[in-house]
Design a protein around this motif. Structure first.
Motif, PDB file in Angstrom:
ATOM      1  N   TYR A  15      -0.137   1.104  -6.213  1.00 46.74           N
ATOM      2  CA  TYR A  15      -0.771  -0.642  -5.911  1.00 46.74           C
ATOM      3  C   TYR A  15       0.492  -1.532  -6.308  1.00 46.74           C
ATOM      4  CZ  TYR A  15      -3.558   1.921  -3.530  1.00 46.74           C
ATOM      5  OH  TYR A  15      -3.897   3.160  -2.370  1.00 46.74           O
ATOM      6  N   GLY A  41       0.970  -1.197  -0.297  1.00 47.36           N
ATOM      7  CA  GLY A  41      -0.245   0.028  -0.222  1.00 47.36           C
ATOM      8  C   GLY A  41       0.768   1.446  -0.501  1.00 47.36           C
ATOM      9  N   LYS A  45      -3.205  -6.101  -2.896  1.00 43.96           N
ATOM     10  CA  LYS A  45      -2.450  -5.294  -4.454  1.00 43.96           C
ATOM     11  C   LYS A  45      -4.267  -5.296  -4.902  1.00 43.96           C
ATOM     12  CE  LYS A  45      -2.482  -6.299  -8.528  1.00 43.96           C
ATOM     13  NZ  LYS A  45      -1.963  -7.286  -9.513  1.00 43.96           N
ATOM     14  N   TRP A  53       3.401  -3.987  -5.390  1.00 40.21           N
ATOM     15  CA  TRP A  53       3.508  -5.426  -5.295  1.00 40.21           C
ATOM     16  C   TRP A  53       3.946  -5.502  -6.120  1.00 40.21           C
ATOM     17  CZ3 TRP A  53       2.551  -8.672  -9.600  1.00 40.21           C
ATOM     18  CH2 TRP A  53       1.722  -9.772  -9.255  1.00 40.21           C
ATOM     19  N   SER A  80      -6.456  -1.659  -5.109  1.00 41.58           N
ATOM     20  CA  SER A  80      -6.791  -1.357  -6.620  1.00 41.58           C
ATOM     21  C   SER A  80      -8.511  -1.075  -7.085  1.00 41.58           C
ATOM     22  CB  SER A  80      -5.786  -2.527  -7.380  1.00 41.58           C
ATOM     23  OG  SER A  80      -5.005  -1.930  -7.520  1.00 41.58           O
TER      24      SER A  80
END
Length: 287
Positions: A149, A44, A135, A153, A139
């Motif tokens: 994100y 995040g 993620k 990730w 999103s």
């Protein structure tokens, strides 16, 4: 300009500013355990505010009791993460009345069932799947930062590559090594390393807070006194007189001891923690 128009203009501006702040406010994520919170923060980034309920490696997570402060901590959360399959039932109960909250039951998400070893975070696959789930949820909740994100990730996945490489190296060199433990906290990592784990019945009894049988205790004692195992993995966080006696027995017979914890030490990241645990294993085997 009339006073009424000026006041109306200031009010409209303040509404816009407040609305902009609301949209920019970080998403609050609460995790039952700090290793899950760490992964959530890595994915995040600056767009999330993450808190963990259990973060002290000196606390026995099996004896954790919920306080009013803990209950309040989830009141404004958008995402909640917990381990599941009996490890943190208190969290599932806390979340029961929060229908609008995104709940990530890590065990269910990764295909584990009741009765499985609940220490699933010691399997790196678990954390990769969790990072993907985080993620995706972020999103959806905050599409304006979807690219961030995705980037975070990908960085997390890349940071796990050295761990996989190290596991592969150790497995190629030490697969089949016989080991034992006071509790199955390291069980999934042992499987990745290809180790043969002895005394599983004893370990499961300790984990489930039941008394191991006399034959189980005798078998573990024999493995230590007769040097049938390369080392004893000792759960530093969950101890009792019996596990302390086993540690003392191993020390008496010069059986190597590798310490491990269920909760990530403060001031580190999941990747660093796992690497430290693997270093402990490697150092013992290379002596």
């Amino acid at each position: 300009m009339s006073l009424s128009r000026l006041v109306s203009g200031v009010f409209a501006l303040s509404v816009c500013l407040v609305s902009s702040y609301a949209l920019a406010a970080p998403i609050h994520i609460v995790a039952a355990e700090n290793f899950y919170a760490d992964v959530a923060k890595q994915v995040g980034g600056d767009h999330v505010e993450v808190s963990s309920i259990i973060s002290n490696p000196d606390v026995n997570p099996h004896l954790f009791e919920v306080s009013p402060k803990v209950a309040r901590s989830i009141s404004d959360a958008k995402i909640a993460i917990y381990s599941g399959i009996g490890y943190d039932d208190w969290m599932a109960k806390l979340l029961a009345g929060h229908d609008k909250l995104v709940k990530i039951d890590v065990a269910s998400m990764t295909g584990h069932e009741d009765g499985d070893n609940p220490h699933i975070w010691y399997d790196p696959h678990t954390m990769l799947l969790l990072s993907l789930a985080i993620k995706q949820e972020l999103s959806q909740l905050d599409p304006a930062h979807k690219a961030a994100y995705q980037h975070n990730w990908q960085a997390f996945v890349k940071s796990m590559h050295p761990i996989w490489k190290r596991i592969d190296t150790l497995r190629q060199k030490y697969a089949g090594t016989e080991v034992t433990a006071t509790e199955p906290v390291f069980g999934y990592m042992f499987a990745e390393l290809g180790f043969k784990v002895r005394n599983l019945g004893f370990q499961m009894a300790v984990m489930n807070d039941t008394d191991p049988s006399a034959s189980q205790i005798k078998a573990l004692h024999n493995d230590l006194t007769e040097h049938k195992v390369a080392f004893l993995l000792y759960n530093n966080q969950v101890t009792d007189p019996m596990t302390d006696q086993l540690k003392a027995l191993a020390e008496k017979h010069k059986v190597a001891i590798v310490g491990a914890t269920e909760t990530m030490p403060k001031g580190t990241h999941y990747q660093n923690w796992i690497n430290q645990e693997l270093t402990g294993v490697q150092n013992v085997l290379e002596k």
